[in-house]
Enzyme design. Structure first.
Site, PDB file in Angstrom:
ATOM      1  N   HIS A  99      -0.388   0.323 -10.024  1.00  0.00           N
ATOM      2  CA  HIS A  99      -1.085  -0.623  -9.145  1.00  0.00           C
ATOM      3  C   HIS A  99      -1.510  -1.865  -9.932  1.00  0.00           C
ATOM      4  CE1 HIS A  99      -3.367  -0.876  -5.098  1.00  0.00           C
ATOM      5  NE2 HIS A  99      -3.085  -2.086  -5.551  1.00  0.00           N
ATOM      6  N   ARG A 156       0.844  -1.183   0.000  1.00  0.00           N
ATOM      7  CA  ARG A 156       0.000   0.000   0.000  1.00  0.00           C
ATOM      8  C   ARG A 156       0.889   1.247   0.000  1.00  0.00           C
ATOM      9  NH1 ARG A 156      -3.645  -2.539  -1.663  1.00  0.00           N
ATOM     10  NH2 ARG A 156      -5.596  -3.101  -0.599  1.00  0.00           N
TER      11      ARG A 156
END
Lengths: 306, 306
Positions: free
Chosen positions: B269, B221
């Protein structure tokens, strides 16, 4: 015991030191014309004169996996020619090939181009089941590469001269199954030894059988690939890319089209380097075994060519 | 049985079709405000209103591995929150991380620059023993990544909250061993869940403990990394590079320095994408188990945060 060292392009001192440490009683010297007869030789690309003089050699240890250049010379009649087995090379090959396969599969070049263009991009993931990787040559290096690829869950195929069984790898063998192997592969990885049978094995009619949009990864010898045929298939869009570590002429000539081709990645024959300490340890062990009359692995069959 | 689907940014049709095929007798619908109460929910970034209405849910299935965003919401009191386990993600993580580590270790960027400059270059190979890779987070994904790295014979270290034992991996645990873990790592791979304890875990004083010339690979993250601290350490030359797939703000803002930093590789991502068919099969199996009162894996502990 006398050991002579004749390796073109290799700094001799650390090799001599390593071999002397392994054989404290032996004479270990760099070969010079007219030197006395040695028992064993550690060689890389020696001149013909070396073998013409050292006719009584018992063991000839090549400090690389490929012996194609060595076998072009007239060798002493009784010598056992030995190639390196692994000695730290197979893990390097696995790294090099896995890096290239993943780079293609995950489209990292495409993402890099998107980032350069300032684009936060979405690309539909490719399907792993539609990305079969075929490995030609299933010796020590080829087996390690094939097994490394299975870990990433690609369908992995293998092709070799004689029949092999490798867990997780769909194995093909011999000329009769070569076309089936090619047609079932999208990525073709070459780890074959260079012999008269394998020279030019990657050419128009063979590479054209790979699955559409396929890739070629050559980490064996430049002479396995007909370079202009690769360019033709890339131009036609039948192949999508190639990663090449070896070339018909090395260093690659300055004017060669591979230097700037957008679909070709080249590296300067660096996929698996000879690691000195591992190699010295392996050669020392084999010299001891030969002297004791024990069997060793890695003996070159000069008829077979590797 | 009623299953409701509430996944922001996800095309619902193929998910509905897959879930209906798995549960022919069930009602499977996209959630709309005021919809009747469902038994189970398949979610990604749902609005608070969704949970405020669907207070009787038994199972909440998150279609990703990270539940940090979900746990910020007020959830129905009796619901079991379940994250995806693997479902095709661990092999993607292994690919992404191995590709990045090999790229650094083998200096492929350096070779590429040499080729662009028309140089057939020699680079002294790096020593594998001096390239230890530390993996933070040893859940399903972290374990798979650590094991994939051992295959390439890197020294592999692992760090996790609770003590783990993984073959070939030197495992550290808890806050007390964190600094030892960092000091023993040259490459730091982050696969931790995002919790209050792990937020900002990669910052000046922690990253500065990595071995000189180290690398950071963040696939967990964005909030794990204090972005300006990474830039400081790269500027100082203490770190050599970073490969980042996640960011504090996504998409990464246009003016962000990461877009054009020469030592930072970014991807949007994409390190491990949710694979629909694998996920549906896994969720369907877990719904069946929950309905039958059988135990399942992947239940989120809301206190622990993952």
């Amino acid at each position: 015991m006398k050991i002579t060292f004749c390796c073109t392009g290799t700094k001799p001192e650390p090799w001599l030191a390593g071999l002397r440490a392994a054989f404290p009683g032996a004479q270990v010297e760099v070969w010079q014309a007219g030197a006395p007869a040695a028992d064993h030789a550690v060689v890389w690309a020696p001149p013909q004169q070396f073998f013409d003089e050292q006719t009584q050699l018992k063991g000839i240890f090549n400090i690389g996996a490929g012996v194609d250049a060595l076998l072009k010379l007239r060798l002493p009649p009784r010598a056992t020619v030995v190639r390196l087995d692994d000695a730290g090379m197979s893990v390097q090959m696995a790294e090099y090939v896995c890096h290239a396969v993943i780079r293609y599969f995950r489209e990292f070049d495409g993402y890099e181009a998107d980032v350069k263009a300032g684009k936060w991009s979405y690309r539909k993931p490719r399907e792993r089941a539609l990305f079969p990787v075929g490995v030609m040559g299933l010796g020590v290096l080829g087996q390690r590469v094939a097994q490394a690829l299975t870990q990433f869950e690609f369908p992995v195929l293998g092709w070799s001269r004689s029949v092999k069984a490798i867990e997780g790898v769909r194995c093909f063998a011999g000329a009769a199954q070569f076309n089936d192997f090619l047609r079932a592969s999208k990525v073709l990885v070459n780890l074959l030894p260079l012999t008269p049978e394998t020279r030019d094995i990657m050419r128009l009619d063979t590479l054209a059988q790979l699955q559409a949009g396929g890739y070629v990864i050559n980490v064996a010898r430049g002479a396995h690939l007909v370079e202009e045929d690769l360019l033709t298939l890339l131009d036609r869009g039948q192949l999508a890319g190639a990663t090449l570590d070896v070339f018909r002429t090395e260093p690659l000539p300055a004017e060669h089209p591979f230097w700037r081709h957008p679909q070709i990645t080249i590296t300067p024959h660096t996929s698996a380097r000879t690691l000195r300490d591992e190699s010295i340890a392996q050669i020392a062990g084999k010299i001891r075994a030969l002297e004791a009359g024990q069997p060793i692995v890695g003996i070159v069959d000069s008829v077979r060519g590797y």
